[in-house]
Design a protein around this motif. Structure first.
Motif, PDB file in Angstrom:
ATOM      1  N   UNK A   1       0.849  -1.205   0.000  1.00 36.41           N
ATOM      2  CA  UNK A   1       0.000   0.000   0.000  1.00 36.41           C
ATOM      3  C   UNK A   1       0.875   1.242   0.000  1.00 36.41           C
ATOM      4  N   UNK A   2       0.612   2.166  -0.942  1.00 40.02           N
ATOM      5  CA  UNK A   2       1.321   3.438  -0.952  1.00 40.02           C
ATOM      6  C   UNK A   2       0.818   4.314   0.190  1.00 40.02           C
ATOM      7  N   UNK A   3       1.752   4.905   0.911  1.00 42.26           N
ATOM      8  CA  UNK A   3       1.420   5.758   2.044  1.00 42.26           C
ATOM      9  C   UNK A   3       1.864   7.186   1.737  1.00 42.26           C
ATOM     10  N   UNK A   4       0.965   8.142   1.953  1.00 40.53           N
ATOM     11  CA  UNK A   4       1.267   9.548   1.678  1.00 40.53           C
ATOM     12  C   UNK A   4       1.752  10.249   2.943  1.00 40.53           C
ATOM     13  N   UNK A   5       2.730  11.112   2.758  1.00 42.42           N
ATOM     14  CA  UNK A   5       3.132  12.041   3.819  1.00 42.42           C
ATOM     15  C   UNK A   5       2.374  13.333   3.562  1.00 42.42           C
ATOM     16  N   UNK A   6       1.432  13.658   4.453  1.00 39.13           N
ATOM     17  CA  UNK A   6       0.531  14.796   4.229  1.00 39.13           C
ATOM     18  C   UNK A   6       0.833  15.993   5.116  1.00 39.13           C
ATOM     19  N   UNK A   7       1.804  15.861   5.977  1.00 40.04           N
ATOM     20  CA  UNK A   7       2.185  16.976   6.830  1.00 40.04           C
ATOM     21  C   UNK A   7       3.403  16.602   7.643  1.00 40.04           C
ATOM     22  N   UNK A   8       4.088  17.592   8.172  1.00 41.36           N
ATOM     23  CA  UNK A   8       5.255  17.328   9.014  1.00 41.36           C
ATOM     24  C   UNK A   8       5.621  18.592   9.772  1.00 41.36           C
ATOM     25  N   UNK A   9       6.415  18.403  10.791  1.00 38.14           N
ATOM     26  CA  UNK A   9       6.947  19.524  11.567  1.00 38.14           C
ATOM     27  C   UNK A   9       8.287  19.087  12.110  1.00 38.14           C
ATOM     28  N   UNK A  10       9.158  20.058  12.381  1.00 38.32           N
ATOM     29  CA  UNK A  10      10.494  19.693  12.847  1.00 38.32           C
ATOM     30  C   UNK A  10      11.144  20.859  13.575  1.00 38.32           C
ATOM     31  N   UNK A  11      12.115  20.519  14.367  1.00 45.58           N
ATOM     32  CA  UNK A  11      13.011  21.485  15.003  1.00 45.58           C
ATOM     33  C   UNK A  11      14.392  20.868  14.932  1.00 45.58           C
ATOM     34  N   UNK A  12      15.235  21.408  14.032  1.00 47.01           N
ATOM     35  CA  UNK A  12      16.558  20.853  13.774  1.00 47.01           C
ATOM     36  C   UNK A  12      17.625  21.930  13.938  1.00 47.01           C
ATOM     37  N   UNK A  13      18.871  21.534  14.068  1.00 44.45           N
ATOM     38  CA  UNK A  13      19.939  22.538  14.120  1.00 44.45           C
ATOM     39  C   UNK A  13      19.890  23.430  12.879  1.00 44.45           C
ATOM     40  N   UNK A  14      19.773  24.724  13.101  1.00 43.04           N
ATOM     41  CA  UNK A  14      19.779  25.681  11.997  1.00 43.04           C
ATOM     42  C   UNK A  14      18.485  25.813  11.243  1.00 43.04           C
ATOM     43  N   UNK A  15      17.433  25.093  11.622  1.00 44.58           N
ATOM     44  CA  UNK A  15      16.195  25.150  10.842  1.00 44.58           C
ATOM     45  C   UNK A  15      15.001  24.713  11.674  1.00 44.58           C
ATOM     46  N   UNK A  16      13.914  25.505  11.581  1.00 48.56           N
ATOM     47  CA  UNK A  16      12.664  25.124  12.241  1.00 48.56           C
ATOM     48  C   UNK A  16      11.483  25.217  11.295  1.00 48.56           C
ATOM     49  N   UNK A 231       8.437  15.126  13.141  1.00 49.04           N
ATOM     50  CA  UNK A 231       7.177  14.368  13.205  1.00 49.04           C
ATOM     51  C   UNK A 231       6.492  14.443  11.843  1.00 49.04           C
ATOM     52  N   UNK A 232       6.059  13.292  11.339  1.00 49.85           N
ATOM     53  CA  UNK A 232       5.339  13.205  10.066  1.00 49.85           C
ATOM     54  C   UNK A 232       3.880  12.819  10.312  1.00 49.85           C
ATOM     55  N   UNK A 233       3.015  13.246   9.385  1.00 53.41           N
ATOM     56  CA  UNK A 233       1.629  12.789   9.348  1.00 53.41           C
ATOM     57  C   UNK A 233       1.484  11.886   8.131  1.00 53.41           C
ATOM     58  N   UNK A 234       1.039  10.643   8.355  1.00 48.64           N
ATOM     59  CA  UNK A 234       0.925   9.643   7.292  1.00 48.64           C
ATOM     60  C   UNK A 234      -0.528   9.218   7.086  1.00 48.64           C
ATOM     61  N   UNK A 235      -0.838   8.870   5.846  1.00 49.04           N
ATOM     62  CA  UNK A 235      -2.189   8.432   5.512  1.00 49.04           C
ATOM     63  C   UNK A 235      -2.101   7.597   4.231  1.00 49.04           C
ATOM     64  N   UNK A 236      -3.002   6.666   4.051  1.00 44.02           N
ATOM     65  CA  UNK A 236      -3.051   5.904   2.807  1.00 44.02           C
ATOM     66  C   UNK A 236      -3.202   6.866   1.630  1.00 44.02           C
ATOM     67  N   UNK A 237      -2.458   6.594   0.543  1.00 46.86           N
ATOM     68  CA  UNK A 237      -2.414   7.529  -0.579  1.00 46.86           C
ATOM     69  C   UNK A 237      -3.795   7.794  -1.175  1.00 46.86           C
ATOM     70  N   UNK A 238      -4.580   6.733  -1.412  1.00 42.29           N
ATOM     71  CA  UNK A 238      -5.898   6.948  -2.008  1.00 42.29           C
ATOM     72  C   UNK A 238      -6.797   7.756  -1.084  1.00 42.29           C
ATOM     73  N   UNK A 239      -6.656   7.534   0.229  1.00 44.12           N
ATOM     74  CA  UNK A 239      -7.454   8.293   1.194  1.00 44.12           C
ATOM     75  C   UNK A 239      -7.002   9.753   1.237  1.00 44.12           C
ATOM     76  N   UNK A 240      -5.715   9.976   1.139  1.00 46.15           N
ATOM     77  CA  UNK A 240      -5.201  11.343   1.131  1.00 46.15           C
ATOM     78  C   UNK A 240      -5.724  12.113  -0.081  1.00 46.15           C
ATOM     79  N   UNK A 241      -5.785  11.446  -1.211  1.00 44.96           N
ATOM     80  CA  UNK A 241      -6.319  12.116  -2.404  1.00 44.96           C
ATOM     81  C   UNK A 241      -7.808  12.406  -2.252  1.00 44.96           C
ATOM     82  N   UNK A 242      -8.543  11.459  -1.683  1.00 44.61           N
ATOM     83  CA  UNK A 242      -9.980  11.671  -1.450  1.00 44.61           C
ATOM     84  C   UNK A 242     -10.206  12.846  -0.504  1.00 44.61           C
ATOM     85  N   UNK A 243      -9.351  12.948   0.527  1.00 44.50           N
ATOM     86  CA  UNK A 243      -9.491  14.011   1.526  1.00 44.50           C
ATOM     87  C   UNK A 243      -8.905  15.339   1.065  1.00 44.50           C
TER      88      UNK A 243
END
Length: 877
Positions: A1-16, A231-243
């Motif tokens: 099953x293809x899984x979509x990354x639909x959002x993310x957030x991070x706090x890294x050295x030199x970048x937020x 942190x990533x937000x994951x969802x099934x690809x077909x569901x992500x497209x529907x949403x």
């Protein structure tokens, strides 16, 4: 099953945020810093690492936490929670709208936060050790996030050393594929406390002497630590497209395995193990080496590690058709350092940006190839500049000490659509937040963000509407353009905006969810440890009587006690003790401080009764004029009519009168029952003499029963029975005292002295019975230990006044646990045969029960004991 990354957030050295990270990766430089460059350090000390800014930011109130509880939640957990919130906002969701089945899969670094706390100025005596333990345990990270956001899917801590990050994403993909969750948060945090400012270089180990991490380069000499959170937000690809989600990347396959023992040592990687795993993930994705545009390698920067990893990559990629120098090889570790369990997350994040922007970033800190790698005649090359592509497919590889390997394939979304201009039409933009204050905060950020935004109004409207689902405060704007929305938000902010609950219908919107940086999170909120030692204001310490009689100083003292015990910056009049994180352990600390500051004798139930600050303040002001409510004499049962008799129970050792509640309601409808609560339990200044304590209780009893003509009986369990005898001696000339009741009260003698030692205590007395709600909390435990020592000395120094009164002596004949020591066993049997050492005469009623000292007062024996008491009362009234 293809899984979509639909959002993310991070706090890294030199970048937020994305723009900062994109610029860092484009630069081919690192964000490692040297915070102690100006200090004189040992030659072998390397003061360089990937540090993050603003790691102390934590909007605890947004997550329903108190500042008090936030202090003991490990900083990397706090960082993860805040990043998880932002990731869900980034994906276009209200993080706490729990209608979707959302899982949480996260990794967290080892930490010794409790040792950091013990060396800080935090008043740890305000906490139960269990609170500190669960605040610091890394497995609580996913669980706490699920609790705070009300997420109903799996909440799992994932640990496999340095491959933990990618493994957590792999498990989240499986959770979605198997239906355990519809959507998942997958991420990790690395901010282990106590934080270091560098590291000790040791020749032959895996840390860099130069302080520069140069993956696959001839200058590579080891790893450099990095810190951060992804942190990533994951969802099934077909569901992500529907949403109608934004799809930043598609995870086509993932694979894990372990090296087993086919390697040189436990800590070393295995070429065959890594190669087998990569071959497996390529097979799962139905791709070959020719389809892979980049490999985001583990790239630890150690000469041996890089060599073995590249050997494995060559073995896996060159077993099928391939094109020379087609696949870029680099590692984000060279940019931000090695983020321990979050290293795989950082690598995947870089890969997400590459497939989203459809380009390959240059390798950081790369000068020339490590000669032991030999990429000639292979599919690989080290990218020295950024390269744009029509679509991008990559492979992310992650390794962990102990041999767990994880790899996954990520590609661009082939169905990605571009924004098209449409004819202007009126769109209702709904913007929601948790309350009016946060709504204004969110609108301020949106106003700034939309000023120069190049996005579709339809997409903005759909995103904000979806984020508003379930929010308590929603406001709306009917606009035909982004500029008009910008103008209306500005007008609303100047006028003062308010919101109210509204139904949100997403079907009315034609747009797609997009990333909006505006957040409800207030970044100025931080959790920084400061001195919080318990102390009264100077005026309370120097003039207690003045404090008690001044309403102004009562308010100052109470406010200080709330701030001190709950560890807050401010208190509002209608703040609730429970809502701010208060509990029974904290109530004992608070009531002790109130009693000490205001010369009162309040008990813990007072805090429950007066939960709100203003209610406590009003009651304390009333008590300035009358101290009746602060009396230690508590009603336990009041008959409807004239009482046949009054029975007064005196508290036992290290306890209050609550233990007599069951007995009091079982004695019948015509007996008035009062209880004498413990003075020492609620006061810092202890009374050490049993005679002085009896004097205090006798004065308050006399005040309470004056004018009553009902016959009076006094009694108690354990120490309470001894105190009852002393109090009776003081009152018998003034009041109609008809008898005493001893519930397993022992008269001390030299023959039984062996039973009054610490070693013998566990045979007949369970301290947890008295202190279940407060055991373990440092301040309360020390308080109880000191009190028990005082009251045990009272028992051993007790001199019976030999009263000529009827006496009910209820004796528990069994030990709490079998007594192994012969001398103690003999002493115990002799004590019980002698009716607890009380001289027997015609006025004494002896009743025995085959139970232990504690069991005498339990519910299972309540009917029998109350029967003994009722029989005694009926006979002597």
């Amino acid at each position: 099953m293809d899984i979509a990354i639909t959002g993310f957030s991070f706090l890294l050295p030199g970048a937020s945020h994305i723009e900062e990270l994109d610029a860092l990766l484009e630069s081919g430089q690192d964000a490692l810093t040297d915070p102690r460059a100006a200090e004189h350090l040992p030659q072998e000390w390397v003061s360089r690492a990937g540090y993050v800014q603003d790691a102390e930011q934590f909007d605890y109130d947004l997550f329903g936490l108190s500042l008090r509880d936030s202090y003991i939640i490990e900083p990397q957990q706090r960082m993860f929670i805040q990043c998880a919130w932002r990731a869900l906002e980034h994906a276009g969701y209200n993080p706490t709208h729990g209608k979707r089945n959302v899982g949480v899969y996260s990794s967290s670094s080892d930490s010794d936060y409790p040792s950091f706390l013990s060396g800080s100025e935090l008043a740890l005596d305000k906490y139960d050790p269990f609170e500190i333990e669960i605040g610091s345990n890394k497995e609580q990270q996913s669980l706490r996030c699920a609790y705070l956001f009300d997420l109903k899917g799996p909440a799992v801590g994932v640990q496999s050393a340095c491959s933990s990050g990618l493994l957590s994403v792999h498990m989240a993909m499986q959770g979605i594929a198997t239906g355990d969750c519809d959507m998942a948060l997958a991420g990790g945090a690395c901010l282990p406390y106590p934080l270091h400012s560098g590291y000790q270089y040791q020749p032959g180990m895996n840390l860099s002497e130069s302080g520069v991490l140069a993956s696959y380069s001839n200058t590579a000499d080891g790893m450099v630590p990095g810190f951060g959170c992804v942190v990533f937000v994951l969802k099934a690809l077909d569901k992500a497209r529907t949403d109608k989600d934004t799809i930043y990347g598609v995870l086509a396959a993932s694979s894990i395995n372990n090296d087993g023992r086919a390697k040189s040592s436990y800590t070393a990687p295995s070429t065959s193990g890594i190669a087998n795993n990569i071959q497996n993930v390529l097979a799962k994705s139905a791709l070959t080496a020719q389809n892979i545009d980049f490999v985001e390698g583990h790239g630890s920067g150690t000469k041996i590690g890089d060599v073995l990893e590249v050997a494995a990559l060559k073995k896996a990629f060159m077993s099928h058709g391939w094109t020379p120098h087609h696949t870029a090889l680099s590692s984000v570790k060279a940019n931000v350092g090695h983020l321990d369990v979050a290293a795989g997350h950082a690598g995947l994040l870089k890969s997400v940006l590459q497939v989203w922007h459809r380009k390959v970033y240059p390798a950081a800190n790369f000068s020339s190839l490590n000669p032991n790698l030999s990429l000639e005649g292979t599919p690989f090359y080290i990218p020295r500049d950024s390269r744009q592509k029509e679509s991008v497919t990559g492979l992310v590889n992650s390794l962990g000490i102990g041999g767990t390997n994880c790899a996954m394939v990520i590609r661009s979304d082939t169905a990605r659509t571009l924004v098209q201009d449409c004819a202007p039409q009126t769109v209702v933009v709904m913007i929601g937040a948790d309350n009016d204050k946060r709504l204004a905060h969110l609108l301020n950020q949106l106003h700034t963000e939309l000023h120069a935004a190049s996005v579709s109004l339809d997409d903005v409207a759909y995103t904000l509407a979806r984020r508003s689902v379930g929010k308590a405060c929603i406001t709306t704007f009917a606009v035909t353009s982004l500029h008009e929305l910008y103008e209306q938000i500005g007008t609303a902010l100047r006028a003062g905006v308010t919101g109210h609950p509204q139904t949100v219908c997403l079907k009315e919107y034609s747009g797609h969810a997009i990333a909006l940086s505006a957040s409800e999170i207030e970044t100025e909120r931080v959790v920084t440890l400061v001195s919080a030692q318990a102390s009264l204001p100077p005026e309370c310490e120097t003039n207690q009587e003045q404090t008690t009689n001044s309403t102004v100083m009562v308010e100052d003292a109470l406010r200080h006690i709330w701030l001190d015990n709950l560890m807050l910056d401010s208190i509002d009049e209608e703040d609730s003790f429970v809502d701010l994180g208060g509990h029974s352990i904290l109530a004992l600390s608070m009531i002790t401080d109130i009693n000490a500051a205001m010369n009162l004798s309040l008990t813990m139930d007072w805090v429950e009764k007066y939960d709100v600050f203003s209610a406590q303040l009003n009651e304390l002001k009333r008590l300035n004029h009358s101290h009746s409510e602060s009396s230690l004499i508590k009603p336990l049962f009041e008959p409807a009519g004239q009482p046949k008799a009054t029975l007064i129970w005196v508290h036992a050792s290290i306890s209050g009168v609550e233990m007599y509640q069951g007995l009091s309601t079982n004695l019948g409808h015509d007996i008035q029952v009062l209880g004498v609560d413990s003075y020492n339990l609620y006061h810092e200044q202890k009374v050490h003499s049993i005679d002085a304590l009896a004097d205090t209780y006798a004065r308050q009893i006399a005040e309470r029963v004056k004018g009553s003509t009902a016959p009076i009986f006094l009694g108690g369990w354990s120490l309470g029975g001894l105190l009852a005898r002393k109090i009776t001696q003081r009152l018998s000339q003034r009041f109609p005292i008809k008898g005493n009741l001893l519930l397993d009260s022992v008269l001390y003698s030299q023959n039984s002295s062996v039973l009054f030692t610490d070693e013998a205590l566990s045979y007949f007395m369970d301290l947890s019975y008295f202190s279940r709600s407060m055991s373990g909390e440092v301040r309360a435990r020390e308080h109880l230990n000191a009190l028990f020592d005082i009251e045990r000395r009272m028992v051993t120094s007790f001199d019976d006044p030999k009263l000529n009164l009827p006496l009910l002596n209820v004796v528990a004949t069994s030990p709490l646990a079998p007594i192994d020591d012969t001398a103690m066993a003999n002493a115990f049997q002799a004590l019980k045969k002698a009716n607890n050492n009380w001289p027997t005469d015609d006025a004494m009623w002896v009743r025995t029960l085959h139970t232990d000292h504690v069991g005498l007062m339990t519910e299972s024996n309540m009917q029998v004991v109350s029967g003994f008491i009722r029989e005694f009362l009926d006979h002597h009234v």
